[in-house]
Enzyme design. Sequence first.
Site, PDB file in Angstrom:
ATOM      1  N   ARG A   1     -13.456  -1.368  -3.263  1.00 26.83           N
ATOM      2  CA  ARG A   1     -12.593  -1.853  -2.190  1.00 26.83           C
ATOM      3  C   ARG A   1     -13.218  -1.525  -0.836  1.00 26.83           C
ATOM      4  NH1 ARG A   1      -6.364  -0.100  -2.443  1.00 26.83           N
ATOM      5  NH2 ARG A   1      -7.168   1.979  -1.950  1.00 26.83           N
TER       6      ARG A   1
ATOM      7  N   ASP B   1       2.614   5.951   2.050  1.00 26.93           N
ATOM      8  CA  ASP B   1       1.211   6.167   1.664  1.00 26.93           C
ATOM      9  C   ASP B   1       0.503   4.849   1.373  1.00 26.93           C
ATOM     10  OD1 ASP B   1       3.184   6.640  -0.599  1.00 26.93           O
ATOM     11  OD2 ASP B   1       1.388   6.236  -1.759  1.00 26.93           O
ATOM     12  N   ASN B   2       1.216   3.735   1.419  1.00 31.33           N
ATOM     13  CA  ASN B   2       0.616   2.402   1.281  1.00 31.33           C
ATOM     14  C   ASN B   2       0.675   1.625   2.589  1.00 31.33           C
ATOM     15  OD1 ASN B   2       0.086   2.839  -1.429  1.00 31.33           O
ATOM     16  ND2 ASN B   2       1.990   1.906  -2.118  1.00 31.33           N
TER      17      ASN B   2
END
Length: 501
Positions: free
Chosen positions: A183, A259-260
């Site tokens: 990623r 946290d996203n």
Amino acid sequence: MTSSVREKTAAAAPIPFDNSYARLPQHFHAAAVPTPVSEPWLIKFNRPLAIELGLDADALEREGAAIFSGNAIPAGAEPLGMAYAGHQFGQFVPLLGDGRAILIGEVIDIHGRRRDIQLKGAGKTPYSRRGDGRAALGPVLREYIVSEAMFALGIPATRALAAVVTGEPVYRERVLPGGVITRVAASHIRVGTFQFLAARGDTEGLKVLSDHVIARHYPGIETQERPYLTLLQAVIERQASLIARWLCAGFIHGVMNTDNCAISGETIDFGPCAFLDAYDPAKVFSSIDRGGRYAYGRQPAIGQWNMARLAETLLPLLDPEPSEAVNLANDAIGNYGALFQTHWLTGMKAKIGLHTEEDGDLDLVQGLLSAMHRNETDFTLTFRKLCDAAEGSAKDGPLRDLFAGTADIDAWLAAWRERTGREPLSDAQTAAVMRAVNPAIIPRNHRIEQAIRAAEDDGDFSLFEALNDALARPYEDRPGFAAYAAPPAPSEEVLKTFCGT
């Protein structure tokens, strides 16, 4: 391409790393060396992205199975797991961290932008807790498909550089083939990264992190009278814009935990995400969102809630007087709603061909959405067929056919034509401009699932490849890809999507 490399070696492919996050204080992260796998196979390599990153694409294609599985560590890499906390479905967890993701380093791309390169599914880290640190192949393919589709749609998102089959099983509800996705992100710094430091009362750490974020994502802010307030305001602006774009595309993130939520303003973590078929503001696909917290229509409010959590962490930096810090934070958070509404209405007006301003424009947009909801019409198809209708009433038929009650759409079309008649563009020009913002093809849930099933069950990646090809140019009508524009048949509908952890 296969490889059975078990030892950590310097890979042949030169990757010019410059690892700024690794130079931050030690408690921000922990060393995390990828765990080797037995027989990695490179199934997808994003050559254009590699070139954009300034990497040696030819060498990476040759050595990709070893590098993108974590079996070989490129020279200059400093693999680490990032520490962060987070609110998960509203409940605060003071330590989460990268449990199955390993940041191998950063590069400066050909445009001068700093980019993270991260392996996801490459084994345990110090933050894995009881997890295996691995990813099943299905979530790897889903993230590759959706992240690259978001890029093609023009929505800020992390990118996919490569996907690998590990040759080893992972154990979830059933035994599945393992995979690793590479990623690429502007950074992987999250609201939860700030929360990790705030929960420990680490004001100095918050200042270091904030200064790093400003230098990396918001250069110039450091000269402002209140740089940390300006940072908060800038992050709020990007989140409002991002979530507006999600809604305009019919996208549901599915797990908008803090946290996203990336500080850069990119969409991150494509677990139980999905795109709408029939329009429904209350629609939820995520199997873990049992209360509808992250439903399609709730995403703007959750975005503001997440920004409030960020503001809490920054209070010690906003002003030495606590009450003044709270006032400054509240004012910044209070602006979120207007920012979102402006971005969303601008996007929705463009979808129906409006570029000037009139008082009734919001009512016109909401009137169409209400008619779509009542008639359960397909979100993407409705707007794409409206592009045809913009060329003249003789082309209304395909749009009207989407509505069970044509009186709804007929009344709306009359009001819309009366309004677009005051726009400066011709009908043909309006239709062309609308087609540039209303995709013909999105990553439909059933198509993603078909590609995953074929790969997992039969080792057949042809559907995965074809779907990526179809999604690469979503705003074009390409005859060879017409089937990808169709919504699912009742037997093909996907009602639940899964996180994959």
